[in-house]
Scaffold this active site. Structure first.
Site, PDB file in Angstrom:
ATOM      1  N   ASP A 118     -11.387 -13.497  15.918  1.00  0.00           N
ATOM      2  CA  ASP A 118     -10.243 -14.085  15.209  1.00  0.00           C
ATOM      3  C   ASP A 118     -10.196 -15.606  15.439  1.00  0.00           C
ATOM      4  O   ASP A 118     -10.008 -16.382  14.493  1.00  0.00           O
ATOM      5  CB  ASP A 118      -8.944 -13.419  15.694  1.00  0.00           C
ATOM      6  CG  ASP A 118      -7.713 -14.004  15.049  1.00  0.00           C
ATOM      7  OD1 ASP A 118      -7.470 -13.705  13.871  1.00  0.00           O
ATOM      8  OD2 ASP A 118      -6.995 -14.777  15.722  1.00  0.00           O
TER       9      ASP A 118
ATOM     10  N   LYS B  38     -10.891 -18.845  12.622  1.00  0.00           N
ATOM     11  CA  LYS B  38     -10.006 -20.009  12.477  1.00  0.00           C
ATOM     12  C   LYS B  38     -10.773 -21.303  12.761  1.00  0.00           C
ATOM     13  O   LYS B  38     -10.594 -22.320  12.071  1.00  0.00           O
ATOM     14  CB  LYS B  38      -8.810 -19.858  13.421  1.00  0.00           C
ATOM     15  CG  LYS B  38      -7.917 -18.664  13.041  1.00  0.00           C
ATOM     16  CD  LYS B  38      -6.951 -18.290  14.159  1.00  0.00           C
ATOM     17  CE  LYS B  38      -6.046 -17.125  13.771  1.00  0.00           C
ATOM     18  NZ  LYS B  38      -5.322 -16.546  14.910  1.00  0.00           N
TER      19      LYS B  38
ATOM     20  N   ARG C  10       0.843  -1.196   0.000  1.00  0.00           N
ATOM     21  CA  ARG C  10       0.000   0.000   0.000  1.00  0.00           C
ATOM     22  C   ARG C  10       0.884   1.255   0.000  1.00  0.00           C
ATOM     23  O   ARG C  10       0.661   2.179  -0.741  1.00  0.00           O
ATOM     24  CB  ARG C  10      -0.905  -0.024   1.240  1.00  0.00           C
ATOM     25  CG  ARG C  10      -2.173   0.770   1.044  1.00  0.00           C
ATOM     26  CD  ARG C  10      -3.103   0.619   2.227  1.00  0.00           C
ATOM     27  NE  ARG C  10      -3.471  -0.767   2.474  1.00  0.00           N
ATOM     28  CZ  ARG C  10      -3.834  -1.249   3.656  1.00  0.00           C
ATOM     29  NH1 ARG C  10      -3.874  -0.486   4.706  1.00  0.00           N
ATOM     30  NH2 ARG C  10      -4.162  -2.513   3.792  1.00  0.00           N
TER      31      ARG C  10
END
Ligand code: HSE
Length: 422
Positions: A197, A201, A45
């Site tokens: 998170d 997973k 970026r």
């Protein structure tokens, strides 16, 4: 030896470690892959922020990789959901193999990708538990088994905070600040501490284990931010360690999927996984319990998994993305949250006066909840803290009981509950 040209989108901590790993371990990698793995380009970026040791050509246009016909494999390490999914689709439409560490994107789009990919390989070993090869273990090593359960500590940031709070009596906020400074946390650490998170997973692992297509909104997800030293005191007193667990369990034709704090017996292997490390216990019907332990975050550990996917692709020996070619475990349903059973620990702050205990026990009793252990901590400013554990109950009963407890005028603040995982 053939050359495999790679384009990396997102050359941050993991991307840079991947470039350096491919250089530093070049000899064994090409021997194992039967090919030279060459990073042809990277996309970042902000070019001014790139690691100075990274000597590959860089640009800030994703299409410089996606439109380059010489690039065989696109490695996506940019994170986020929507743009990353577009990148994956475009790479696959051009028959480029696709490797990603992006658990959030896979939590929502793994089945879309499996459908689009057809025979184009997709690698995502780095998406769950960083450097632990849990995808390949579950998908390939254990493929002969019905999976009875998976219990994982899948978020290093949370495990770091919980370990520090337990061992050093440091406050939650102070531990989180340290985890951020050490670079373990996501760019939005809310995703770590609210359990999301770990849930991303878990959903990936559950697809491989059971073929189930659940989304985050379908499962029980709780974070760690409300834990305090009273909870840790109770756990210590009765031989438990508190961990953020991601759990998949098959019972009959239902599978439970949940992420929440759990008190686990101190003797269990998984309770010994400390600090930023990750650990996963998988029980198969034939193999029994297997355990996996290692670094769940960090540049080198995650790059190790990314490169293992690149080697597999170079060998032309890859497995089906989610490990099945026909529907798996047909008829299996996600268990409704309300039906999930557990033992529970509850912390209740109450006014320290006569008759309080009987009001509490009668609400628990009315909901069929039986108390196993009850402690009262010294009253502070007229407030007493009750710490109790229950015999087995279920989510519907415990949530109803907590909601009724909240209506009592002797309750100081909302009771807090942690499941006891036995
Ligand atoms: N934020 C994650 C963790 C990084 O703390 O485990 C790896 O997914």
């Amino acid at each position: 030896m053939k050359n495999i040209n790679i384009g990396i989108i997102g050359v941050g901590v993991v991307g840079s470690a991947t470039v350096l790993l491919l250089e530093q371990n070049k000899d064994i990698i090409s021997a194992r892959a039967g090919a030279n793995l060459i990073v042809k380009k990277g996309v970042v970026r902000d070019m001014s922020k790139t690691d100075k040791n990274i000597k590959i050509p860089l640009s800030n246009d994703i299409n410089d990789i996606l439109e380059d016909d010489d690039i065989d494999v696109v490695v996506e390490l940019m994170g986020g959901v929507d743009v990353a999914f577009e990148v994956a689709k475009k790479a696959l439409s051009k028959k480029k193999a696709f490797v990603t560490a992006n658990k959030a994107m896979l939590a929502y789009h793994r089945y879309d990708l499996q459908k689009i990919a057809l025979d184009t390989p997709i690698g995502f070993e780095a998406s769950v538990a960083g450097g632990i090869p849990i995808i390949k273990a579950l998908r390939d090593g254990l493929s002969a088994n019905h999976i009875t359960s998976i219990r994982g500590i899948l978020n290093g940031t949370c495990n770091y905070i919980l370990t520090k709070m337990t061992n050093q009596d440091i406050s939650f906020n102070e531990c989180l600040k340290e985890a951020k400074e050490l670079g373990y946390a996501e760019s939005n650490p809310e995703l770590d501490i609210n359990g999301m998170d770990s849930a991303h997973k878990l959903l990936i692992l559950a697809s491989i284990a059971y073929g189930v297509n659940a989304m985050p909104q379908d499962i029980l997800i709780e974070g760690i931010s409300d834990i305090n030293q009273d909870d840790i005191f109770f756990a210590n007193e009765f031989g438990y360690t508190i961990k953020l667990l991601a759990i998949a369990k098959k019972i009959g034709n239902e599978v439970e999927l949940r992420v929440h704090l759990a008190m686990i017996n101190k003797d269990e292997m998984i309770s010994k996984i400390s600090g930023v490390m990750n650990g996963v216990s998988v029980i198969g019907d034939k193999v029994g319990e297997t355990m996996y332990y290692g670094a769940g975050a960090g540049g080198n550990a995650t790059a190790s998994s990314v490169v293992s996917d690149l080697i597999e692709i170079a060998r032309d020996s890859y497995s089906p993305m989610l490990g099945f070619k026909q529907p798996l475990e047909s008829g299996l349903k996600i268990k409704p949250i309300s039906k999930i059973e557990s033992r529970y620990y509850i912390r209740i702050n109450v006014l320290d006066k006569a008759g309080v205990l009987s009001k509490i026990t009668s609400i628990l009793g009315d909901n069929g909840i039986s108390i196993k252990i009850l402690l009262q901590k010294t009253s502070n400013n007229g407030i007493a803290t009750l710490l109790l554990s229950t015999h087995k109950s279920n989510e519907l009963s415990i949530q109803k009981a907590i909601s009724n407890l909240c209506k009592l005028d002797i309750i100081h603040d909302k009771p807090y509950m942690i499941r006891i995982e036995e």
